[in-house]
Design a protein around this motif. Sequence first.
Motif, mmCIF file in Angstrom:
data_model
loop_
_atom_site.group_PDB
_atom_site.id
_atom_site.type_symbol
_atom_site.label_atom_id
_atom_site.label_comp_id
_atom_site.label_asym_id
_atom_site.label_seq_id
_atom_site.Cartn_x
_atom_site.Cartn_y
_atom_site.Cartn_z
ATOM 1 N N GLY A 1 57.536 73.653 35.914
ATOM 2 C CA GLY A 1 58.428 74.677 35.395
ATOM 3 C C GLY A 1 59.898 74.337 35.524
ATOM 4 N N ARG A 2 60.248 73.058 35.383
ATOM 5 C CA ARG A 2 61.638 72.620 35.537
ATOM 6 C C ARG A 2 62.258 72.280 34.188
ATOM 7 N NH1 ARG A 2 62.615 67.073 38.628
ATOM 8 N NH2 ARG A 2 61.635 66.361 36.681
ATOM 9 N N GLU A 3 63.528 72.660 34.010
ATOM 10 C CA GLU A 3 64.274 72.324 32.805
ATOM 11 C C GLU A 3 65.470 71.438 33.155
ATOM 12 O OE1 GLU A 3 65.748 75.642 30.590
ATOM 13 O OE2 GLU A 3 67.127 74.436 29.387
ATOM 14 N N LEU A 4 65.587 70.295 32.476
ATOM 15 C CA LEU A 4 66.730 69.406 32.625
ATOM 16 C C LEU A 4 67.492 69.368 31.309
ATOM 17 C CD1 LEU A 4 65.067 66.386 34.491
ATOM 18 C CD2 LEU A 4 66.415 68.241 35.495
ATOM 19 N N SER A 5 68.816 69.365 31.391
ATOM 20 C CA SER A 5 69.640 69.370 30.190
ATOM 21 C C SER A 5 70.679 68.255 30.260
ATOM 22 C CB SER A 5 70.343 70.723 30.026
ATOM 23 O OG SER A 5 71.143 70.742 28.861
ATOM 24 N N ASP A 6 70.704 67.401 29.242
ATOM 25 C CA ASP A 6 71.707 66.343 29.113
ATOM 26 C C ASP A 6 72.643 66.708 27.977
ATOM 27 O OD1 ASP A 6 70.576 64.489 31.087
ATOM 28 O OD2 ASP A 6 68.924 64.291 29.677
ATOM 29 N N ASP A 7 73.910 66.952 28.317
ATOM 30 C CA ASP A 7 74.902 67.382 27.337
ATOM 31 C C ASP A 7 75.580 66.168 26.713
ATOM 32 O OD1 ASP A 7 76.787 68.624 25.802
ATOM 33 O OD2 ASP A 7 77.593 69.879 27.397
ATOM 34 N N LEU A 8 75.370 65.964 25.409
ATOM 35 C CA LEU A 8 75.949 64.830 24.710
ATOM 36 C C LEU A 8 77.289 65.165 24.063
ATOM 37 C CD1 LEU A 8 72.776 63.299 23.010
ATOM 38 C CD2 LEU A 8 73.723 62.895 25.282
ATOM 39 N N GLY A 9 77.647 66.433 24.035
ATOM 40 C CA GLY A 9 78.952 66.830 23.504
ATOM 41 C C GLY A 9 79.035 66.854 21.991
ATOM 42 N N GLN A 10 77.956 66.508 21.296
ATOM 43 C CA GLN A 10 77.904 66.523 19.837
ATOM 44 C C GLN A 10 76.555 67.076 19.398
ATOM 45 O OE1 GLN A 10 80.425 65.827 17.931
ATOM 46 N NE2 GLN A 10 81.797 64.888 19.438
ATOM 47 N N PRO A 11 76.509 67.770 18.250
ATOM 48 C CA PRO A 11 75.233 68.301 17.768
ATOM 49 C C PRO A 11 74.183 67.205 17.600
ATOM 50 C CG PRO A 11 77.057 69.238 16.521
ATOM 51 C CD PRO A 11 77.644 68.154 17.370
ATOM 52 N N VAL A 12 72.976 67.482 18.057
ATOM 53 C CA VAL A 12 71.874 66.532 17.975
ATOM 54 C C VAL A 12 70.914 67.001 16.889
ATOM 55 C CG1 VAL A 12 69.941 65.482 19.220
ATOM 56 C CG2 VAL A 12 72.072 66.026 20.434
ATOM 57 N N ASN A 13 70.656 66.136 15.896
ATOM 58 C CA ASN A 13 69.734 66.554 14.836
ATOM 59 C C ASN A 13 68.418 65.782 14.827
ATOM 60 O OD1 ASN A 13 70.492 64.119 13.749
ATOM 61 N ND2 ASN A 13 71.444 64.969 11.907
ATOM 62 N N CYS A 14 68.279 64.797 15.715
ATOM 63 C CA CYS A 14 66.998 64.105 15.838
ATOM 64 C C CYS A 14 66.922 63.410 17.192
ATOM 65 C CB CYS A 14 66.830 63.065 14.725
ATOM 66 S SG CYS A 14 65.302 62.090 14.865
ATOM 67 N N ILE A 15 65.752 63.443 17.807
ATOM 68 C CA ILE A 15 65.490 62.639 18.995
ATOM 69 C C ILE A 15 64.202 61.860 18.782
ATOM 70 C CG2 ILE A 15 66.723 64.127 20.621
ATOM 71 C CD1 ILE A 15 63.982 65.261 21.467
ATOM 72 N N SER A 16 64.129 60.683 19.395
ATOM 73 C CA SER A 16 62.950 59.827 19.281
ATOM 74 C C SER A 16 62.780 59.071 20.594
ATOM 75 C CB SER A 16 63.122 58.851 18.115
ATOM 76 O OG SER A 16 61.991 58.010 17.990
ATOM 77 N N MET A 17 61.544 58.958 21.054
ATOM 78 C CA MET A 17 61.285 58.308 22.325
ATOM 79 C C MET A 17 60.988 56.822 22.125
ATOM 80 S SD MET A 17 58.691 59.641 25.306
ATOM 81 C CE MET A 17 59.012 61.313 24.752
ATOM 82 N N SER A 18 61.423 56.011 23.073
ATOM 83 C CA SER A 18 61.075 54.592 23.030
ATOM 84 C C SER A 18 59.576 54.442 23.251
ATOM 85 C CB SER A 18 61.855 53.811 24.092
ATOM 86 O OG SER A 18 61.522 54.278 25.391
ATOM 87 N N ASN A 19 59.034 53.304 22.844
ATOM 88 C CA ASN A 19 57.594 53.100 22.947
ATOM 89 C C ASN A 19 57.114 52.984 24.385
ATOM 90 O OD1 ASN A 19 56.616 52.762 20.019
ATOM 91 N ND2 ASN A 19 58.446 51.502 20.112
ATOM 92 N N ASP A 20 57.994 52.577 25.296
ATOM 93 C CA ASP A 20 57.621 52.544 26.707
ATOM 94 C C ASP A 20 57.870 53.884 27.402
ATOM 95 O OD1 ASP A 20 60.376 52.664 27.030
ATOM 96 O OD2 ASP A 20 60.573 50.614 27.794
ATOM 97 N N ALA A 21 58.390 54.863 26.626
ATOM 98 C CA ALA A 21 58.626 56.231 27.104
ATOM 99 C C ALA A 21 59.693 56.320 28.187
ATOM 100 C CB ALA A 21 57.331 56.867 27.602
ATOM 101 N N ASN A 22 60.494 55.277 28.374
ATOM 102 C CA ASN A 22 61.541 55.297 29.399
ATOM 103 C C ASN A 22 62.879 55.803 28.881
ATOM 104 O OD1 ASN A 22 59.881 54.254 31.444
ATOM 105 N ND2 ASN A 22 60.251 52.148 30.773
#
Length: 340
Positions: free
Chosen positions: A196-217
Amino acid sequence: MSVAGLPKNEANVLRGHEGAVLTARFNGDGNYCLSCGKDRTIRLWNPHRGIHIKTYKSHGRKVSNLRVMLNILAELRPSICVRNKVRGQLDNSKLCSCGGDQQVFYWDVTTGRVIRKFRGHDSEVNAVKFNEYASVVVSAGYDRSLRAWDCRSHSTEPIQIIDTFSDSVMSVCLTKSEILAGTIDGTVRTFDIRIGRELSDDLGQPVNCISMSNDANCILASCLDSTLRLLDRSTGELLQEYKGHTSKYFSGSKWSLKSYKMDCCLTNTDAHVTSGSEDGFIFFWDLVDSSVVSSFKAYASVRSKTHFGIKKVREGEVFVIERNERFSKTLNPRLKFIDF
Protein backbone atom coordinates in the motif's frame (compact mmCIF):
# COMPACT_ATOMS: atom_id res chain seq x y z
CA MET A 1 21.66 -4.49 -31.31
CA SER A 2 23.99 -2.50 -33.55
CA VAL A 3 23.00 0.75 -35.24
CA ALA A 4 23.00 -1.12 -38.55
CA GLY A 5 20.13 -3.25 -37.27
CA LEU A 6 17.81 -0.32 -36.60
CA PRO A 7 14.84 0.25 -38.98
CA LYS A 8 15.18 2.47 -42.01
CA ASN A 9 13.14 1.16 -44.95
CA GLU A 10 9.39 1.06 -45.49
CA ALA A 11 8.21 -2.52 -46.03
CA ASN A 12 4.44 -2.25 -46.34
CA VAL A 13 1.41 0.03 -46.02
CA LEU A 14 -1.84 -1.26 -44.51
CA ARG A 15 -4.96 0.48 -45.82
CA GLY A 16 -8.49 0.25 -44.44
CA HIS A 17 -9.10 2.69 -41.60
CA GLU A 18 -11.41 5.58 -42.45
CA GLY A 19 -9.76 8.08 -40.13
CA ALA A 20 -6.64 8.68 -38.08
CA VAL A 21 -5.02 5.54 -36.64
CA LEU A 22 -4.22 6.10 -32.97
CA THR A 23 -2.51 2.88 -31.84
CA ALA A 24 -1.11 -0.29 -33.40
CA ARG A 25 0.47 -3.29 -31.70
CA PHE A 26 1.99 -6.62 -32.65
CA ASN A 27 0.70 -9.86 -31.20
CA GLY A 28 3.01 -12.03 -29.10
CA ASP A 29 5.04 -13.61 -31.90
CA GLY A 30 5.00 -10.59 -34.22
CA ASN A 31 3.13 -12.38 -37.02
CA TYR A 32 0.02 -10.19 -36.73
CA CYS A 33 -0.83 -6.70 -35.56
CA LEU A 34 -3.89 -4.81 -34.36
CA SER A 35 -4.69 -1.15 -34.98
CA CYS A 36 -7.40 1.19 -33.74
CA GLY A 37 -8.45 4.73 -34.46
CA LYS A 38 -10.98 7.50 -34.91
CA ASP A 39 -13.24 5.40 -37.13
CA ARG A 40 -14.30 3.54 -33.94
CA THR A 41 -12.89 0.23 -35.13
CA ILE A 42 -10.11 -2.22 -34.27
CA ARG A 43 -8.52 -4.05 -37.19
CA LEU A 44 -6.44 -7.22 -37.30
CA TRP A 45 -3.70 -7.43 -39.96
CA ASN A 46 -0.99 -9.63 -41.33
CA PRO A 47 1.58 -6.82 -41.76
CA HIS A 48 4.09 -9.02 -43.57
CA ARG A 49 1.66 -9.81 -46.39
CA GLY A 50 -0.32 -6.58 -46.16
CA ILE A 51 -3.61 -8.41 -45.53
CA HIS A 52 -6.58 -7.11 -43.52
CA ILE A 53 -8.02 -10.11 -41.61
CA LYS A 54 -10.80 -8.89 -39.32
CA THR A 55 -12.58 -5.77 -38.08
CA TYR A 56 -13.88 -5.41 -34.51
CA LYS A 57 -16.81 -3.02 -34.05
CA SER A 58 -18.59 -2.04 -30.85
CA HIS A 59 -17.05 1.24 -29.68
CA GLY A 60 -19.32 4.25 -29.97
CA ARG A 61 -16.47 6.75 -30.19
CA LYS A 62 -12.79 6.80 -31.12
CA VAL A 63 -10.64 3.89 -29.95
CA SER A 64 -7.52 5.40 -28.37
CA ASN A 65 -5.59 2.42 -27.07
CA LEU A 66 -5.52 -1.38 -27.08
CA ARG A 67 -3.54 -4.27 -25.63
CA VAL A 68 -3.30 -7.90 -26.68
CA MET A 69 -3.36 -10.52 -23.92
CA LEU A 70 0.32 -11.16 -23.26
CA ASN A 71 2.24 -12.34 -20.24
CA ILE A 72 4.97 -10.08 -18.83
CA LEU A 73 7.10 -13.18 -18.26
CA ALA A 74 6.58 -14.14 -21.89
CA GLU A 75 8.03 -10.79 -22.96
CA LEU A 76 10.91 -10.66 -20.49
CA ARG A 77 11.74 -14.30 -19.71
CA PRO A 78 10.35 -16.55 -22.47
CA SER A 79 12.27 -19.63 -21.27
CA ILE A 80 10.36 -19.55 -17.98
CA CYS A 81 7.06 -19.32 -19.82
CA VAL A 82 7.84 -22.22 -22.11
CA ARG A 83 8.90 -24.33 -19.15
CA ASN A 84 5.73 -23.49 -17.20
CA LYS A 85 3.48 -23.58 -20.29
CA VAL A 86 2.31 -20.05 -19.56
CA ARG A 87 2.73 -18.74 -23.09
CA GLY A 88 0.30 -21.25 -24.57
CA GLN A 89 -2.41 -20.39 -22.07
CA LEU A 90 -2.24 -16.67 -22.76
CA ASP A 91 -1.33 -16.57 -26.42
CA ASN A 92 -3.19 -13.61 -27.94
CA SER A 93 -6.69 -14.99 -27.35
CA LYS A 94 -8.07 -11.81 -25.76
CA LEU A 95 -7.58 -8.08 -26.14
CA CYS A 96 -8.73 -4.98 -24.30
CA SER A 97 -9.40 -1.52 -25.71
CA CYS A 98 -10.50 1.91 -24.57
CA GLY A 99 -11.37 5.33 -25.91
CA GLY A 100 -13.81 8.20 -26.01
CA ASP A 101 -16.86 6.26 -24.82
CA GLN A 102 -15.47 6.09 -21.26
CA GLN A 103 -15.44 2.28 -21.17
CA VAL A 104 -12.93 -0.56 -21.27
CA PHE A 105 -13.83 -3.31 -23.75
CA TYR A 106 -12.68 -6.92 -23.23
CA TRP A 107 -12.72 -8.90 -26.50
CA ASP A 108 -12.37 -12.43 -27.79
CA VAL A 109 -9.88 -12.09 -30.64
CA THR A 110 -11.08 -15.11 -32.63
CA THR A 111 -14.83 -14.48 -32.60
CA GLY A 112 -14.70 -10.69 -32.42
CA ARG A 113 -17.21 -10.79 -29.58
CA VAL A 114 -17.14 -8.30 -26.70
CA ILE A 115 -16.92 -10.45 -23.59
CA ARG A 116 -17.41 -7.58 -21.16
CA LYS A 117 -17.66 -3.80 -21.02
CA PHE A 118 -16.19 -2.23 -17.90
CA ARG A 119 -17.86 1.04 -16.94
CA GLY A 120 -16.83 3.52 -14.27
CA HIS A 121 -14.59 6.21 -15.75
CA ASP A 122 -16.17 9.67 -15.90
CA SER A 123 -14.32 10.73 -19.04
CA GLU A 124 -12.18 9.46 -21.92
CA VAL A 125 -9.95 6.47 -21.15
CA ASN A 126 -6.37 7.07 -22.33
CA ALA A 127 -4.61 3.72 -21.83
CA VAL A 128 -5.12 0.09 -20.84
CA LYS A 129 -2.76 -2.68 -19.72
CA PHE A 130 -3.11 -6.36 -18.77
CA ASN A 131 -1.46 -7.60 -15.60
CA GLU A 132 1.09 -10.42 -15.60
CA TYR A 133 -1.46 -13.22 -15.79
CA ALA A 134 -3.95 -11.32 -17.97
CA SER A 135 -6.56 -11.71 -15.23
CA VAL A 136 -6.80 -7.98 -14.51
CA VAL A 137 -6.91 -4.93 -16.77
CA VAL A 138 -5.77 -1.54 -15.46
CA SER A 139 -7.06 1.58 -17.21
CA ALA A 140 -5.86 5.19 -17.07
CA GLY A 141 -8.33 8.00 -17.57
CA TYR A 142 -8.77 11.67 -18.27
CA ASP A 143 -10.83 11.71 -15.06
CA ARG A 144 -7.55 11.63 -13.06
CA SER A 145 -7.88 8.02 -12.01
CA LEU A 146 -6.57 4.49 -12.45
CA ARG A 147 -9.07 1.65 -12.29
CA ALA A 148 -8.48 -2.10 -12.09
CA TRP A 149 -10.97 -4.58 -13.55
CA ASP A 150 -11.26 -8.34 -12.93
CA CYS A 151 -11.48 -10.15 -16.28
CA ARG A 152 -12.51 -13.43 -14.62
CA SER A 153 -15.48 -11.97 -12.77
CA HIS A 154 -18.89 -11.24 -14.28
CA SER A 155 -18.94 -7.94 -12.43
CA THR A 156 -18.37 -4.78 -14.47
CA GLU A 157 -17.40 -2.73 -11.41
CA PRO A 158 -13.73 -1.88 -10.73
CA ILE A 159 -11.97 -3.90 -8.04
CA GLN A 160 -9.70 -0.97 -7.21
CA ILE A 161 -9.71 2.78 -7.87
CA ILE A 162 -6.70 5.09 -7.46
CA ASP A 163 -7.77 8.72 -7.74
CA THR A 164 -5.01 10.68 -6.01
CA PHE A 165 -3.87 12.39 -9.21
CA SER A 166 -4.22 16.11 -9.88
CA ASP A 167 -4.47 15.80 -13.66
CA SER A 168 -5.14 13.35 -16.49
CA VAL A 169 -3.43 9.94 -16.31
CA MET A 170 -1.97 9.28 -19.77
CA SER A 171 -0.03 6.02 -19.50
CA VAL A 172 0.27 2.94 -17.30
CA CYS A 173 2.82 0.13 -16.80
CA LEU A 174 2.52 -2.94 -14.58
CA THR A 175 4.85 -5.30 -12.76
CA LYS A 176 3.89 -8.29 -10.65
CA SER A 177 3.10 -6.13 -7.63
CA GLU A 178 3.22 -2.51 -8.82
CA ILE A 179 1.25 -0.07 -10.95
CA LEU A 180 3.19 2.78 -12.56
CA ALA A 181 1.44 5.82 -14.03
CA GLY A 182 2.55 8.83 -16.07
CA THR A 183 0.43 11.96 -15.68
CA ILE A 184 0.01 15.46 -17.04
CA ASP A 185 0.74 16.82 -13.55
CA GLY A 186 4.41 16.05 -14.30
CA THR A 187 4.84 13.00 -12.11
CA VAL A 188 5.59 9.31 -12.55
CA ARG A 189 3.92 7.47 -9.69
CA THR A 190 4.52 3.93 -8.46
CA PHE A 191 1.89 2.14 -6.39
CA ASP A 192 3.05 -0.97 -4.55
CA ILE A 193 -0.13 -3.02 -4.17
CA ARG A 194 1.38 -5.45 -1.64
CA ILE A 195 2.25 -2.90 1.03
CA GLY A 196 0.00 0.00 0.00
CA ARG A 197 2.86 2.42 -0.70
CA GLU A 198 2.87 5.27 -3.23
CA LEU A 199 6.09 6.78 -4.61
CA SER A 200 6.08 9.92 -6.75
CA ASP A 201 8.91 11.18 -9.00
CA ASP A 202 8.35 14.78 -10.07
CA LEU A 203 9.80 15.47 -13.52
CA GLY A 204 8.59 19.07 -13.67
CA GLN A 205 7.01 18.59 -17.12
CA PRO A 206 3.78 16.91 -18.26
CA VAL A 207 4.27 13.20 -18.93
CA ASN A 208 2.28 11.69 -21.79
CA CYS A 209 3.88 8.24 -22.02
CA ILE A 210 5.92 5.89 -19.85
CA SER A 211 7.60 2.64 -20.88
CA MET A 212 9.59 0.14 -18.84
CA SER A 213 12.97 -1.24 -19.84
CA ASN A 214 13.07 -4.94 -20.64
CA ASP A 215 15.08 -5.68 -17.50
CA ALA A 216 12.43 -3.74 -15.51
CA ASN A 217 15.11 -1.63 -13.79
CA CYS A 218 14.33 1.67 -15.53
CA ILE A 219 11.33 3.69 -16.62
CA LEU A 220 11.37 5.89 -19.73
CA ALA A 221 9.10 8.95 -19.71
CA SER A 222 8.12 11.09 -22.68
CA CYS A 223 7.49 14.69 -21.61
CA LEU A 224 5.85 17.62 -23.38
CA ASP A 225 9.06 19.69 -23.35
CA SER A 226 10.37 17.47 -26.19
CA THR A 227 12.52 15.43 -23.81
CA LEU A 228 12.62 11.75 -22.92
CA ARG A 229 13.78 11.04 -19.38
CA LEU A 230 15.20 7.75 -18.12
CA LEU A 231 14.69 7.06 -14.41
CA ASP A 232 16.08 4.41 -12.09
CA ARG A 233 13.01 2.60 -10.77
CA SER A 234 14.48 1.79 -7.37
CA THR A 235 15.80 5.27 -6.51
CA GLY A 236 13.98 7.65 -8.85
CA GLU A 237 17.35 9.02 -10.01
CA LEU A 238 17.41 10.73 -13.40
CA LEU A 239 19.85 8.63 -15.41
CA GLN A 240 19.70 10.30 -18.82
CA GLU A 241 17.79 12.71 -21.06
CA TYR A 242 17.15 12.31 -24.80
CA LYS A 243 16.43 15.28 -27.08
CA GLY A 244 16.13 16.12 -30.76
CA HIS A 245 12.53 15.19 -31.47
CA THR A 246 9.45 17.42 -31.14
CA SER A 247 6.69 16.60 -28.66
CA LYS A 248 5.12 19.69 -27.18
CA TYR A 249 2.29 22.15 -27.37
CA PHE A 250 2.24 25.42 -25.44
CA SER A 251 -1.11 27.16 -25.06
CA GLY A 252 -1.40 30.42 -23.18
CA SER A 253 0.50 29.94 -19.94
CA LYS A 254 0.63 26.14 -19.74
CA TRP A 255 1.62 23.01 -21.60
CA SER A 256 -1.24 21.23 -23.29
CA LEU A 257 -1.81 18.11 -25.37
CA LYS A 258 -2.61 18.08 -29.05
CA SER A 259 -5.05 15.50 -30.41
CA TYR A 260 -2.58 12.62 -30.00
CA LYS A 261 0.16 11.64 -27.62
CA MET A 262 3.69 10.59 -28.59
CA ASP A 263 4.81 7.17 -27.41
CA CYS A 264 8.33 6.01 -26.56
CA CYS A 265 10.07 2.74 -25.72
CA LEU A 266 13.39 0.91 -25.61
CA THR A 267 14.52 -1.66 -28.14
CA ASN A 268 14.26 -5.20 -26.84
CA THR A 269 17.98 -5.34 -26.05
CA ASP A 270 17.71 -2.06 -24.09
CA ALA A 271 20.56 -0.71 -26.21
CA HIS A 272 18.58 2.12 -27.80
CA VAL A 273 15.68 4.44 -27.03
CA THR A 274 13.12 5.28 -29.70
CA SER A 275 10.31 7.80 -30.13
CA GLY A 276 8.24 9.44 -32.80
CA SER A 277 8.28 13.16 -33.44
CA GLU A 278 5.62 15.70 -34.41
CA ASP A 279 7.66 16.69 -37.48
CA GLY A 280 7.22 13.20 -38.93
CA PHE A 281 10.59 11.75 -37.93
CA ILE A 282 11.37 8.60 -35.93
CA PHE A 283 14.40 8.92 -33.66
CA PHE A 284 16.78 6.40 -32.11
CA TRP A 285 19.20 7.35 -29.31
CA ASP A 286 22.05 5.45 -27.72
CA LEU A 287 20.85 4.45 -24.26
CA VAL A 288 24.08 5.37 -22.46
CA ASP A 289 25.38 8.57 -24.07
CA SER A 290 21.99 9.86 -25.37
CA SER A 291 23.36 10.63 -28.84
CA VAL A 292 21.01 10.37 -31.83
CA VAL A 293 22.27 7.30 -33.69
CA SER A 294 19.53 7.19 -36.32
CA SER A 295 16.55 9.17 -37.55
CA PHE A 296 14.41 9.12 -40.66
CA LYS A 297 11.28 10.83 -41.93
CA ALA A 298 8.32 8.47 -42.00
CA TYR A 299 5.53 11.01 -42.56
CA ALA A 300 4.86 14.54 -43.69
CA SER A 301 3.42 15.05 -40.20
CA VAL A 302 2.93 12.55 -37.40
CA ARG A 303 -0.31 12.48 -35.49
CA SER A 304 -0.18 9.37 -33.38
CA LYS A 305 1.95 6.81 -31.56
CA THR A 306 5.21 5.00 -32.08
CA HIS A 307 6.41 1.70 -30.71
CA PHE A 308 9.42 -0.43 -31.51
CA GLY A 309 8.43 -2.71 -34.37
CA ILE A 310 5.71 -0.71 -36.05
CA LYS A 311 5.74 3.04 -36.26
CA LYS A 312 3.70 6.11 -36.81
CA VAL A 313 0.51 7.02 -38.50
CA ARG A 314 -1.15 9.95 -40.13
CA GLU A 315 -4.76 10.25 -41.28
CA GLY A 316 -5.92 6.83 -42.41
CA GLU A 317 -2.50 5.21 -42.63
CA VAL A 318 -0.50 2.65 -40.67
CA PHE A 319 3.18 2.33 -41.52
CA VAL A 320 4.95 -0.94 -40.83
CA ILE A 321 8.70 -0.93 -40.29
CA GLU A 322 10.73 -3.97 -41.24
CA ARG A 323 12.97 -5.68 -38.70
CA ASN A 324 16.11 -7.82 -38.75
CA GLU A 325 14.97 -9.72 -35.67
CA ARG A 326 11.62 -10.37 -34.03
CA PHE A 327 10.34 -7.61 -31.77
CA SER A 328 7.11 -8.39 -29.94
CA LYS A 329 6.19 -4.78 -29.47
CA THR A 330 3.97 -2.62 -31.53
CA LEU A 331 2.09 -0.60 -34.85
CA ASN A 332 -0.51 2.87 -36.59
CA PRO A 333 -6.82 4.58 -43.24
CA ARG A 334 -2.75 3.42 -44.16
CA LEU A 335 -0.23 1.59 -42.01
CA LYS A 336 3.44 1.39 -43.06
CA PHE A 337 5.71 -1.54 -42.37
CA ILE A 338 9.35 -0.37 -42.15
CA ASP A 339 12.58 -2.32 -42.46
CA PHE A 340 15.04 -2.70 -39.58
